[in-house]
Scaffold this motif. Structure first.
Motif, PDB file in Angstrom:
ATOM      1  N   GLU A   1       8.849  27.308  45.005  1.00 25.03           N
ATOM      2  CA  GLU A   1       9.562  26.385  44.461  1.00 25.03           C
ATOM      3  C   GLU A   1      10.561  26.986  45.936  1.00 25.03           C
ATOM      4  N   ASN A   2      10.650  27.354  46.508  1.00 22.11           N
ATOM      5  CA  ASN A   2      11.712  27.851  47.663  1.00 22.11           C
ATOM      6  C   ASN A   2      10.769  26.486  48.547  1.00 22.11           C
ATOM      7  N   SER A   3      10.341  26.003  48.633  1.00 16.09           N
ATOM      8  CA  SER A   3       9.254  24.550  49.200  1.00 16.09           C
ATOM      9  C   SER A   3      10.128  23.900  49.216  1.00 16.09           C
TER      10      SER A   3
ATOM     11  N   VAL B   1      19.628  23.675  50.037  1.00 17.04           N
ATOM     12  CA  VAL B   1      20.375  24.827  50.351  1.00 17.04           C
ATOM     13  C   VAL B   1      20.673  26.270  50.643  1.00 17.04           C
ATOM     14  N   HIS B   2      19.062  26.775  49.958  1.00 19.29           N
ATOM     15  CA  HIS B   2      18.733  27.586  50.799  1.00 19.29           C
ATOM     16  C   HIS B   2      18.902  28.419  52.548  1.00 19.29           C
ATOM     17  N   PHE B   3      18.446  27.865  53.034  1.00 20.11           N
ATOM     18  CA  PHE B   3      18.799  27.621  54.363  1.00 20.11           C
ATOM     19  C   PHE B   3      20.152  27.830  55.131  1.00 20.11           C
TER      20      PHE B   3
ATOM     21  N   THR C   1      20.328  31.752  53.230  1.00 19.05           N
ATOM     22  CA  THR C   1      19.578  32.644  53.274  1.00 19.05           C
ATOM     23  C   THR C   1      18.791  32.447  54.743  1.00 19.05           C
ATOM     24  N   HIS C   2      18.401  32.099  55.930  1.00 15.51           N
ATOM     25  CA  HIS C   2      19.032  31.479  56.803  1.00 15.51           C
ATOM     26  C   HIS C   2      20.062  32.657  57.688  1.00 15.51           C
ATOM     27  N   SER C   3      21.243  30.674  57.963  1.00 15.08           N
ATOM     28  CA  SER C   3      22.376  30.365  58.801  1.00 15.08           C
ATOM     29  C   SER C   3      22.987  32.035  58.638  1.00 15.08           C
TER      30      SER C   3
ATOM     31  N   GLN D   1      13.542  36.854  55.972  1.00 11.96           N
ATOM     32  CA  GLN D   1      14.268  36.671  55.035  1.00 11.96           C
ATOM     33  C   GLN D   1      14.297  35.520  53.596  1.00 11.96           C
ATOM     34  N   ASP D   2      12.829  34.814  54.064  1.00  5.51           N
ATOM     35  CA  ASP D   2      12.337  33.631  51.886  1.00  5.51           C
ATOM     36  C   ASP D   2      12.001  35.201  51.223  1.00  5.51           C
ATOM     37  N   PHE D   3      10.931  36.037  51.916  1.00  4.37           N
ATOM     38  CA  PHE D   3      10.055  36.574  51.286  1.00  4.37           C
ATOM     39  C   PHE D   3      11.531  37.211  50.187  1.00  4.37           C
TER      40      PHE D   3
END
Ligand code: FES
Ligand SMILES: [Fe+2]
Length: 445
Positions: A180-182, A186-188, A191-193, A312-314
């Motif tokens: 589902e994360n694929s 918006v998570h980027f 979760t990342h930036s 971070q995704d994990f």
């Protein structure tokens, strides 16, 4: 809120998350090939234990170089065949020496063959055996019914002049929440930036905000698209975007991430990564693709590692629970892609009961040649850049300076990467300013 977002409730979740043989989704997923190992893990003859969709198996390469995938347990008295030894033809159990071929037939029973040759007991013995194929330096397994489809020949597997690496991680949660994360643009941002800003001890500035997302289905998955406050409808990430690759992947251009169900509560993350060498390094031919596995928890604290993109995704995936409880979700408009993905699987479960192939199955050999997928930064990977340009470009430079996607890259892989790229660590210092991979970049559109 659109109606199609609001209505995701009910007990369909067991259906979508169960992967075992005989479950509806387990049967659907068995129609696809799954990457289970890097071919370089079996560069030499030997074995590797594999668990896939709840089935305990052993992958092996025999002394003649033939690769097989068999039941993990011997048919005799159930010894673990991953401790068996490979022979010129097949895998031999280390308990009483029964020997199995790639088709699961028992080829020899040393004692019985000598003491009771007339009984030909071995003719009755057969263990579970599945086909394996190699593509893109990955070993793929197929656990479904015949006729088997083709292993997709994605275009990126045929790209030249690239340093490739395969990176594994074991994630203790159900594969479906990983996938589902694929389809979650918006998570980027968070979760990342932005999280990376906070992990660096700063409170800002944050990355430009998403203002519009969209999702479009195509033959091999979905494209997801975004506009941020710093981009518009002409941006590559709106016109092309990224790819949720069917049924199990995320393809961004420089890498593809596969979420492989180990069982209903564990997932093998398989990343295939491509780094285009500078033009000065052409022609570059990589004979073997290194495979390595990174940790996901910090042994000192027991907490998840947060330093790298996929780590971070994990954290987000395992944080949703062993199997995310979707009855407790509150979906929002940004989740429209997730809803589309779930519905496509549910519709494909119907198709399967009608005897039809589910989405993205490839059976036509003529079609299965370097299949093109949408790539926002295509030129980056096919044409490449001179080294001076790579050093100037923050995106390329940051990717040269270290492996940003997952922690634990072995030093020998880093060395091989630098040799392929034609850089030394010293040239890549000092640290550049933070870079934003989603920023508008006219050269990469
Ligand atoms: S248990 Fe394998 S040969 Fe006896
Ligand atoms: Fe992510």
């Amino acid at each position: 809120m659109p109606d199609d977002v609001r209505s995701e409730t009910g007990s369909r979740w067991d259906l979508l998350t169960q992967t075992g043989a005989g479950t509806p989704m387990g049967e659907l997923l068995r129609r696809y090939w799954w990457p289970i190992a890097g071919a370089s893990e079996l560069a030499e003859p030997g074995t590797k234990p594999v668990r896939l969709m709840g089935e305990d198996l052993v992958l092996y390469k025999d002394l003649a170089g033939k690769i097989g995938l068999l039941d993990r347990h011997c048919r005799h008295r159930r010894a673990d065949l991953s401790y068996g030894y490979v022979e010129e033809c097949g895998l031999r159990c280390n308990y009483h020496g029964w020997l199995y071929g790639v088709d699961g037939r028992c080829l020899a029973q040393p004692y019985e063959d000598v003491a009771h040759p007339e009984a030909r007991l071995k003719d009755e013995i057969r263990i579970k055996a599945y086909p394996v194929e190699e593509r893109g330096g990955l070993l793929w397994a197929y656990l479904g019914p015949e006729p088997r489809p083709l292993v997709p020949d994605w275009e990126f597997f045929t790209w030249k002049n690239g340093f490739r690496q395969i990176v594994l991680a074991e994630i203790p949660c159900n594969w479906f929440q990983c996938q589902e994360n694929s389809i979650d643009p918006v998570h980027f941002e968070w979760t990342h930036s932005n999280w990376s800003v906070r992990l660096a001890g700063k409170t800002g500035p944050y990355t430009p905000q998403h203002v519009k997302v969209d999702f479009a289905e195509f033959e091999y998955g979905f494209q997801y698209k975004r506009i941020r406050t710093d981009t518009d409808a002409n941006d590559r990430l709106w016109k092309i975007g990224r790819v949720c690759l069917w049924p199990n992947g995320l393809f961004t251009g420089n890498h593809v991430e596969f979420r492989v169900p180990v069982d209903d509560e564990n997932t093998l993350s398989v990343m295939w990564h491509f780094s285009r060498v500078p033009k000065e390094q052409e022609p570059y031919v990589q004979n073997s693709i290194p495979t390595w596995q990174g940790p996901i928890a910090d042994p000192a604290t027991g907490r998840w590692i947060t330093s790298h993109v996929m780590n971070q995704d994990f954290v987000t995936w395992v944080g949703q629970g062993r199997v995310a409880d979707r009855s407790q979700e509150y979906l929002a408009p940004s989740d429209r892609g997730v809803v589309m993905l779930r519905r496509r699987f549910l519709q494909d479960l119907e198709r399967l009961t009608e005897g039809k192939d589910p989405k993205g199955i490839i059976r036509d050999t003529a079609k299965n040649r370097a299949i093109e997928l949408p790539v926002a930064e295509r030129k980056n990977f096919i044409e490449g850049f001179p080294r001076a340009d790579m050093m100037r470009d923050p995106f390329n430079r940051r990717n040269l300076q270290g492996y940003i996607f997952q922690t634990g890259q072995p030093p020998e892989v880093r060395e091989a990467f630098l040799a392929a790229m034609g850089f030394t660590e010293a040239e890549l210092e000092p640290e550049p300013a933070a870079f934003d991979p989603l920023a508008p970049a006219p050269r990469r559109t």
